[in-house]
Enzyme design. Structure first.
Site, short mmCIF file in Angstrom:
data_model
loop_
_atom_site.label_atom_id
_atom_site.label_comp_id
_atom_site.label_asym_id
_atom_site.label_seq_id
_atom_site.Cartn_x
_atom_site.Cartn_y
_atom_site.Cartn_z
N ARG A 137 5.15 12.68 9.60
CA ARG A 137 4.63 11.34 9.36
C ARG A 137 5.14 10.41 10.46
O ARG A 137 6.36 10.32 10.68
CB ARG A 137 5.12 10.86 7.99
CG ARG A 137 4.29 9.76 7.37
CD ARG A 137 4.87 8.39 7.44
NE ARG A 137 6.24 8.23 7.09
CZ ARG A 137 6.68 7.77 5.90
NH1 ARG A 137 5.83 7.55 4.92
NH2 ARG A 137 7.96 7.57 5.71
N ARG A 176 9.66 12.70 7.12
CA ARG A 176 9.84 11.30 7.51
C ARG A 176 10.55 11.23 8.86
O ARG A 176 11.44 12.03 9.15
CB ARG A 176 10.68 10.56 6.47
CG ARG A 176 9.97 10.27 5.17
CD ARG A 176 10.82 9.33 4.32
NE ARG A 176 10.14 8.86 3.15
CZ ARG A 176 10.22 9.42 1.95
NH1 ARG A 176 10.94 10.52 1.79
NH2 ARG A 176 9.59 8.90 0.91
N GLU A 183 -1.95 4.88 0.92
CA GLU A 183 -0.84 4.08 0.38
C GLU A 183 -1.26 2.66 0.07
O GLU A 183 -0.49 1.90 -0.50
CB GLU A 183 0.30 4.01 1.39
CG GLU A 183 0.83 5.34 1.82
CD GLU A 183 2.06 5.19 2.67
OE1 GLU A 183 3.17 5.28 2.15
OE2 GLU A 183 1.90 4.99 3.90
N HIS A 219 16.13 3.71 -0.26
CA HIS A 219 16.84 4.56 0.69
C HIS A 219 17.90 5.42 0.00
O HIS A 219 17.97 6.64 0.18
CB HIS A 219 17.48 3.69 1.77
CG HIS A 219 18.25 4.48 2.78
ND1 HIS A 219 19.60 4.71 2.67
CD2 HIS A 219 17.85 5.13 3.89
CE1 HIS A 219 19.99 5.45 3.68
NE2 HIS A 219 18.95 5.72 4.45
C1 PEP Z 1 5.20 6.61 -0.22
O1 PEP Z 1 4.97 5.43 0.06
O2 PEP Z 1 4.91 7.12 -1.33
C2 PEP Z 1 5.86 7.48 0.76
C3 PEP Z 1 6.00 8.76 0.52
O3 PEP Z 1 6.33 6.91 1.91
P1 PEP Z 1 7.73 6.08 2.00
O4 PEP Z 1 8.44 6.28 0.70
O5 PEP Z 1 8.44 6.62 3.17
O6 PEP Z 1 7.19 4.69 2.19
MG MG Z 2 5.07 4.80 2.10
#
Ligand code: PEP
Ligand code: MG
Length: 762
Positions: free
Chosen positions: A539, A492, A636, A398
């Protein structure tokens, strides 16, 4: 009341009167910079027009009865209002004044019926651009009294486009508090034109970069041609390096129709150097003057007609500049700790250690926020901080994501910095190298000056592989857009939801779905509007349960042993379809308002049935996946990569690699655990193999591929992805310019390779 102001009478402070554009042109003119001459029809003129013609009451009559959520009604109201404004007769004294100003301009230039550009100029910089929407309106090659009057009125009318009305209503801005000025300026019929940076745009070195091509500046600004480049030493004016490229097309004004047309460059000019030494030296001089005047590096546009040089535009450049350590300080450096560099730049300030959110007020402007790991409710304090240091986390945690987006230097994963540092001590951190030093090693006053400037550097390079940007905080959308990115490859949702402080389920439990939808619309709107018409992939919600626990209504969130492998992403959204439905309804609303640039991206899928189910839910709220809206998934999980053919068979428009998760799931490394952060590598052959197979299968099926994980900001990985044939790359705001350079270089390399193969067979 002044109806008209010539540029000579305006200064940069006159935004209320002349709008941002008008005031900026006035400032440049007053500074002795040669800008094409012109005048501004002031905001007071617009106000007077509304009052004296009585149209404002008529407009408010229409708006009072309007439900902006009824799209047809909204479009109809916008159409009616525009008609009213364009159809009303301008008060006679206003007509006379504008015509007199236009004729004075013609007289001064020494030509009859000079061609002018007419542009609306927004007057309240503190209101979001979208509340003006019309400020994008520019009418080129306008000529003659009648047309000048007509297009001024059209600029006024543009303030009531459907999107602008919707935006103002949604954000409770009064329609009668938004005024607009109009700039009327001579059009330069450039023989050659281009851009000039008054510092090295990536490193901030004291050099001037000039890019030049034949004809009007559009060719360079839009990236349609590869321009000649000239690097000039700022102090001495010595040309250090120059490169002449092949320029195949140019934009010129068609003398018959007055329109801008694209033509092939005559053969004898194609490979000819555009600027001679004298022109380079005059431009350099102007660059120096503008830089000195604003006391800040500038990104400018210029044009040359005959032997006259004009500056058309000047904006501050903020690329990420390392603040250098003050002279003589090096010897005193004592390194306290080393972590991971998560957001580049140097920062110094007073340490404030935060152990719970009750303590956030301790962080004042310019402090260094030190904590175990940041959480979404710390964002307001993060914004005040000069730098951030955490105990935990890897480069995709974060703290890392948010600080990169805010442009604040950040070091994560130091292990125990919260225990080592003492409250109110002074430290310096280097967000690139991940180092933290004792004491203040940089001049923070310089740092503050640079961070206040909006990021305005738009890379002029054109690449076939699109280079997009990731956005997590809608308030950072403008900064992201200023990179010149080709769209948002990842918007996001988590931040939007978490900043309300209320669990989305609570809204739904209490029958407040409308409120949840409104929050989403308001936030997404800021991004889709800023980027319009460039695509924005929204997303859907992907928040691990541990992040939701602290929210009002989050008491029932399950305590999971490993939230990263738990109830998050699409699996949770399908279990709780009411949240997904609210998100889809928000998107539908925006689609109906004309934001057709929005696409939907689902996170963390592992089986095509999840895609199928999500599409069905979208249909339930009236969306038509893959028909009226782009629909795609994030890759992912290794599972999704291994069965990508089945996802393709289910039907989707695009995939995007979420390498932050793909890496953690492939290598079995918790991305937030600094104990194993050393093993975390997106470039691991296993991760790359999965990516490669997905790109091959998608390319066969005509499905777009993209990347939005942190690996999309790493040039060495981007290079491989472009070679593999990825359609787009989405990077962090701070990395877009570098990624664009990498993409351009790889594309050229591939072309060269193909050409050589064709010619020599190897
Ligand atoms: C990732 O997993 O690469 C992504 C872009 O999503 P997040 O970082 O929000 O999980
Ligand atoms: Mg991700």
């Amino acid at each position: 009341m002044e109806l008209i102001k010539f540029f000579e009478e305006l200064r940069k402070e006159d935004v209320d009167v002349a709008g941002g554009k008008g005031a900026n042109l006035g400032e440049l003119t007053q500074a002795g910079i040669p800008v094409p001459p012109g005048f501004v029809v002031t905001s007071a003129t617009y106000q007077k027009f509304l009052e004296e013609t009585g149209v404002f009451d008529e407009i408010m009559g229409i708006l009072n009865d309007l439900d902006v959520n009824q799209n047809k009604e909204l479009q109809e109201a916008a159409r009616k209002i525009k008609k009213i404004i364009i159809g009303a007769r301008m008060p006679d004294d206003t007509r006379r004044t504008i015509i007199e100003a236009y004729n004075a301009l013609c007289h001064r230039i020494g030509k009859d019926d000079v061609f002018v550009a007419i542009r609306s100029s927004a007057t309240a910089e503190d209101l979001p651009e979208a509340s003006f929407a019309g400020q994008q309106d520019t009418f080129l090659n306008v000529q003659g009294n009648d047309d000048v009057l007509k297009y001024v009125q059209k600029c006024w009318a543009s303030l009531f486009g459907a999107r602008a009305i919707f935006y103002r209503e949604e954000n409770n801005f009064d329609h009668d508090k938004v005024y607009i000025a109009v700039v009327v300026q001579e059009m330069v019929n450039a023989d050659k034109a281009g851009v000039m940076f008054t510092v090295h745009p990536s490193t901030g070195e004291e050099k001037i970069l000039i890019e030049a091509a034949w004809g009007l500046g559009e060719a360079v600004v839009s990236g349609t041609v590869t321009p000649d480049t000239y690097w000039v030493e700022k102090e001495t004016g010595k040309i250090e390096e120059h490169q002449v490229s092949e320029k195949n097309v140019m934009f010129v004004r068609d003398p018959d129709q007055g329109k801008t047309v694209k033509l092939p460059v005559p053969d004898d000019l194609k490979n000819k150097q555009v600027l001679n030494d004298d022109e380079i030296s005059r431009l350099t001089e102007l660059g120096r003057n503008i830089h000195n005047h604003y006391q800040f590096p500038q990104d400018t546009e210029w044009a040359i007609e005959g032997d006259r040089i004009f500056m058309l535009q000047s904006r501050p450049v903020t690329t990420l500049q390392e603040v250098t350590v003050e002279e003589g300080q090096e010897i005193e450096r004592t390194i306290i700790t080393k972590g991971l560099g998560a957001s580049p730049g140097m920062a110094a300030g007073t340490v404030k250690i935060i152990s719970s959110t009750d303590e956030l007020d301790k962080v004042q402007e310019g402090d260094i926020l030190v904590t175990v790991m940041t959480t979404p409710d710390m964002v307001p304090a993060m914004k005040r901080a000069n730098g951030i240091i955490t105990d935990e986390g890897g480069v995709t945690c974060h703290a890392a994501i948010v600080s990169r987006e805010l442009g604040i230097p950040c070091v994560v994963g130091t292990g125990d910095i919260t225990k080592i540092l003492t409250e109110n001590s002074m430290v310096t951190l280097d967000g690139s190298k991940g180092l933290v030093w004792e004491g203040k090693l940089i001049d923070t006053s310089k740092k503050e000056e640079t961070t206040e400037q909006p990021a305005m550097f738009a890379s002029p390079l054109l690449t076939v592989t699109e280079v997009k940007v990731n956005v997590s905080m809608p308030e950072a959308a403008k900064k992201a857009a200023a990179t010149g990115a080709d769209g948002v490859g990842l918007l996001r949702t988590e931040h939007m939801m978490l900043t309300t402080g209320v669990h989305p389920k609570k809204y739904l439990r209490e029958g407040r779905e409308d409120e949840l939808i409104r929050v989403l619309v308001e936030n997404i709107l800021k991004v889709v509007d800023t980027f319009y018409p460039k695509p924005v992939w929204y997303r859907t919600l992907d928040a691990p349960t541990d992040e939701f626990q602290s929210l009002d209504g989050g008491e029932d969130e399950p305590h999971e042993h490993n939230p990263m492998l738990g109830w998050r992403g699409i699996r949770r959204e399908l279990d709780e379809p009411e949240i997904l439905k609210a998100e889809f309804k928000a998107i539908k609303k925006l689609l109906e308002q004309g934001y057709t640039n929005i696409g939907i991206m689902l996170p963390l899928l592992q089986h095509p049935d999840e895609l199928k189910e999500a599409k069905n839910i979208a249909r339930e709220v009236g969306l038509k996946p893959q028909e009226d809206i782009e629909f795609g998934i994030m890759v992912e999980t290794p599972a999704a990569a291994m069965v990508i053919e089945d996802f393709i068979a289910e039907g989707l428009d695009f995939v995007s690699f979420g390498t932050n998760d793909l890496t953690q799931y492939t290598l079995a490394i918790d991305r937030n655990n600094q104990q194993v952060a050393g093993l975390y590598s997106e470039g691991h052959p296993a991760v790359l193999k999965l990516i490669e197979r997905v790109i091959i299968e998608c390319n066969k099926a005509g499905v777009k591929t993209s990347i939005c994980g942190q690996a999309g900001s790493i040039p060495s990985i981007v290079e491989k992805l472009v070679e593999l044939g990825i359609t787009s790359v989405s990077a962090n705001t701070d990395a877009v310019a570098d990624v664009r350079q990498t993409v351009a270089r790889v594309e050229k390399k591939l072309l060269l390779k193909a050409a050589r193969k064709l010619m020599y067979g190897n």
